[in-house]
Design a protein around this motif. Structure first.
Motif, mmCIF file in Angstrom:
data_model
loop_
_atom_site.group_PDB
_atom_site.id
_atom_site.type_symbol
_atom_site.label_atom_id
_atom_site.label_comp_id
_atom_site.label_asym_id
_atom_site.label_seq_id
_atom_site.Cartn_x
_atom_site.Cartn_y
_atom_site.Cartn_z
ATOM 1 N N PHE A 29 0.911 -1.137 0.011
ATOM 2 C CA PHE A 29 -0.233 -0.175 -0.188
ATOM 3 C C PHE A 29 0.766 1.136 -0.045
ATOM 4 O O PHE A 29 0.500 2.300 -0.633
ATOM 5 C CB PHE A 29 -0.973 -0.112 1.236
ATOM 6 C CG PHE A 29 -1.928 1.081 1.322
ATOM 7 C CD1 PHE A 29 -2.030 1.886 2.500
ATOM 8 C CD2 PHE A 29 -2.830 1.397 0.468
ATOM 9 C CE1 PHE A 29 -2.906 2.845 2.597
ATOM 10 C CE2 PHE A 29 -3.581 2.509 0.461
ATOM 11 C CZ PHE A 29 -3.843 3.206 1.442
ATOM 12 N N THR A 30 1.959 1.061 0.877
ATOM 13 C CA THR A 30 2.742 2.362 0.984
ATOM 14 C C THR A 30 3.453 2.587 -0.429
ATOM 15 O O THR A 30 4.095 3.828 -0.596
ATOM 16 C CB THR A 30 3.864 2.199 2.260
ATOM 17 O OG1 THR A 30 4.371 1.143 1.864
ATOM 18 C CG2 THR A 30 2.910 2.452 3.247
ATOM 19 N N ALA A 31 3.225 1.705 -1.493
ATOM 20 C CA ALA A 31 4.107 2.255 -2.872
ATOM 21 C C ALA A 31 3.214 3.104 -3.607
ATOM 22 O O ALA A 31 3.894 3.514 -4.781
ATOM 23 C CB ALA A 31 4.405 0.897 -3.495
ATOM 24 N N TYR A 32 2.125 3.498 -3.062
ATOM 25 C CA TYR A 32 1.197 4.137 -3.835
ATOM 26 C C TYR A 32 0.738 5.628 -3.143
ATOM 27 O O TYR A 32 0.612 5.679 -1.935
ATOM 28 C CB TYR A 32 -0.323 3.414 -4.333
ATOM 29 C CG TYR A 32 0.216 2.033 -4.778
ATOM 30 C CD1 TYR A 32 0.418 1.038 -4.366
ATOM 31 C CD2 TYR A 32 0.190 2.046 -6.410
ATOM 32 C CE1 TYR A 32 0.836 -0.205 -5.016
ATOM 33 C CE2 TYR A 32 0.427 1.217 -7.085
ATOM 34 C CZ TYR A 32 0.703 -0.189 -6.452
ATOM 35 O OH TYR A 32 0.848 -1.122 -7.215
ATOM 36 N N HIS A 33 0.522 6.469 -4.199
ATOM 37 C CA HIS A 33 -0.144 7.899 -3.892
ATOM 38 C C HIS A 33 -1.629 7.480 -4.024
ATOM 39 O O HIS A 33 -1.934 6.884 -5.091
ATOM 40 C CB HIS A 33 0.333 8.901 -4.583
ATOM 41 C CG HIS A 33 1.771 9.077 -4.654
ATOM 42 N ND1 HIS A 33 2.502 9.330 -3.392
ATOM 43 C CD2 HIS A 33 2.646 9.469 -5.623
ATOM 44 C CE1 HIS A 33 3.832 9.574 -3.669
ATOM 45 N NE2 HIS A 33 3.909 9.559 -5.107
ATOM 46 N N MET A 34 -2.580 7.970 -3.087
ATOM 47 C CA MET A 34 -3.869 7.771 -3.365
ATOM 48 C C MET A 34 -4.797 8.766 -3.636
ATOM 49 O O MET A 34 -4.473 9.936 -3.091
ATOM 50 C CB MET A 34 -4.414 7.134 -2.104
ATOM 51 C CG MET A 34 -3.540 5.639 -1.842
ATOM 52 S SD MET A 34 -3.750 4.415 -2.942
ATOM 53 C CE MET A 34 -5.773 4.194 -3.008
ATOM 54 N N ALA A 35 -5.674 8.826 -4.592
ATOM 55 C CA ALA A 35 -6.623 9.684 -4.678
ATOM 56 C C ALA A 35 -8.096 9.393 -4.945
ATOM 57 O O ALA A 35 -8.334 8.360 -5.048
ATOM 58 C CB ALA A 35 -6.078 10.697 -6.053
ATOM 59 N N TRP A 36 -8.925 10.435 -4.738
ATOM 60 C CA TRP A 36 -10.357 10.296 -5.133
ATOM 61 C C TRP A 36 -10.881 11.374 -6.316
ATOM 62 O O TRP A 36 -10.357 12.643 -6.215
ATOM 63 C CB TRP A 36 -11.267 10.808 -3.816
ATOM 64 C CG TRP A 36 -11.043 9.781 -2.614
ATOM 65 C CD1 TRP A 36 -10.198 9.888 -1.503
ATOM 66 C CD2 TRP A 36 -11.904 8.623 -2.390
ATOM 67 N NE1 TRP A 36 -10.595 8.963 -0.772
ATOM 68 C CE2 TRP A 36 -11.586 8.364 -1.177
ATOM 69 C CE3 TRP A 36 -12.985 8.095 -3.062
ATOM 70 C CZ2 TRP A 36 -12.062 6.868 -0.554
ATOM 71 C CZ3 TRP A 36 -13.523 6.842 -2.612
ATOM 72 C CH2 TRP A 36 -13.344 6.299 -1.614
ATOM 73 N N PHE A 37 -11.472 10.547 -6.974
ATOM 74 C CA PHE A 37 -11.965 11.324 -8.071
ATOM 75 C C PHE A 37 -13.532 11.337 -8.150
ATOM 76 O O PHE A 37 -14.150 10.407 -7.605
ATOM 77 C CB PHE A 37 -11.660 11.052 -9.589
ATOM 78 C CG PHE A 37 -10.051 11.312 -9.576
ATOM 79 C CD1 PHE A 37 -9.059 10.554 -9.154
ATOM 80 C CD2 PHE A 37 -9.613 12.470 -10.596
ATOM 81 C CE1 PHE A 37 -7.675 10.716 -9.514
ATOM 82 C CE2 PHE A 37 -8.300 12.821 -10.755
ATOM 83 C CZ PHE A 37 -7.489 11.946 -10.341
ATOM 84 N N ARG A 38 -14.300 12.094 -8.862
ATOM 85 C CA ARG A 38 -15.529 12.043 -9.157
ATOM 86 C C ARG A 38 -16.229 12.269 -10.393
ATOM 87 O O ARG A 38 -15.671 13.018 -11.111
ATOM 88 C CB ARG A 38 -16.401 12.890 -7.918
ATOM 89 C CG ARG A 38 -16.380 14.330 -8.201
ATOM 90 C CD ARG A 38 -17.002 15.206 -7.141
ATOM 91 N NE ARG A 38 -17.054 16.443 -7.308
ATOM 92 C CZ ARG A 38 -17.469 17.283 -6.456
ATOM 93 N NH1 ARG A 38 -17.994 16.967 -5.143
ATOM 94 N NH2 ARG A 38 -17.378 18.618 -6.546
ATOM 95 N N GLN A 39 -17.283 11.509 -10.708
ATOM 96 C CA GLN A 39 -17.911 11.897 -12.067
ATOM 97 C C GLN A 39 -19.360 11.915 -11.819
ATOM 98 O O GLN A 39 -20.093 10.879 -11.461
ATOM 99 C CB GLN A 39 -17.457 10.741 -12.940
ATOM 100 C CG GLN A 39 -17.857 11.175 -14.316
ATOM 101 C CD GLN A 39 -17.060 10.243 -15.270
ATOM 102 O OE1 GLN A 39 -16.456 9.190 -15.226
ATOM 103 N NE2 GLN A 39 -17.109 10.625 -16.631
ATOM 104 N N GLY A 40 -19.562 13.365 -12.013
ATOM 105 C CA GLY A 40 -21.340 13.414 -12.239
ATOM 106 C C GLY A 40 -21.971 13.183 -13.360
ATOM 107 O O GLY A 40 -21.154 12.717 -14.577
ATOM 108 N N LEU A 41 -23.294 12.951 -13.612
ATOM 109 C CA LEU A 41 -24.014 12.523 -14.643
ATOM 110 C C LEU A 41 -23.590 13.601 -15.905
ATOM 111 O O LEU A 41 -23.646 14.599 -15.852
ATOM 112 C CB LEU A 41 -25.300 12.420 -14.661
ATOM 113 C CG LEU A 41 -26.288 11.880 -15.531
ATOM 114 C CD1 LEU A 41 -25.957 10.241 -15.668
ATOM 115 C CD2 LEU A 41 -27.848 12.004 -15.193
#
Length: 125
Positions: A29-41
């Motif tokens: 897990f520590t090999a990765y940067h993590m992010a959240w994205f979103r997509q609306g309709l």
């Protein structure tokens, strides 16, 4: 390769809060940067937030800054997105993503090789 599974989405009223979780399995897990994205309709995928591999750097999209907090627990292989003061325009499918290099390009979705299936967040007015 890693597998990402989001949870915590749902229906909430304007001004409410939700906490999304993304459980990661596979490679370290520590090999990765993590992010959240979103997509609306009928909208493009939008950067929401990112946290670097050890949690000491974060970044937020302008539309959510001050209302959303990203964090990670490297002992649980999980990244979180705490969302407060939710608005109807926050309604979207929220995706967790992982990238293994280059924190500088954290806001670019096509540079993330690993994605979860998404979790729906709906904010009612």
């Amino acid at each position: 390769q890693v597998q990402l599974v989001e949870s915590g989405g749902g229906l909430v009223q304007t001004g409410g809060s939700l906490r999304l979780s993304c459980a990661v399995s596979g490679r370290s897990f520590t090999a990765y940067h993590m992010a959240w994205f979103r997509q609306g309709l009928e909208k493009e995928r939008e950067f929401v937030a990112a946290v670097n591999w050890n949690g000491d750097s974060t970044d937020y999209g302008d539309s959510v800054k001050g209302r959303i907090t990203i964090s990670r627990d490297n002992t649980k292989n999980t990244v979180y997105l705490q969302m407060n003061s939710l608005k109807p325009e926050d309604t979207a499918v929220y995706y967790c993503a992982a990238k293994s290099a280059d924190w500088l390009t954290r806001r670019t979705p096509f540079l993330y090789a690993n994605w979860g299936q998404g979790t729906q967040v709906t904010v009612s007015s």
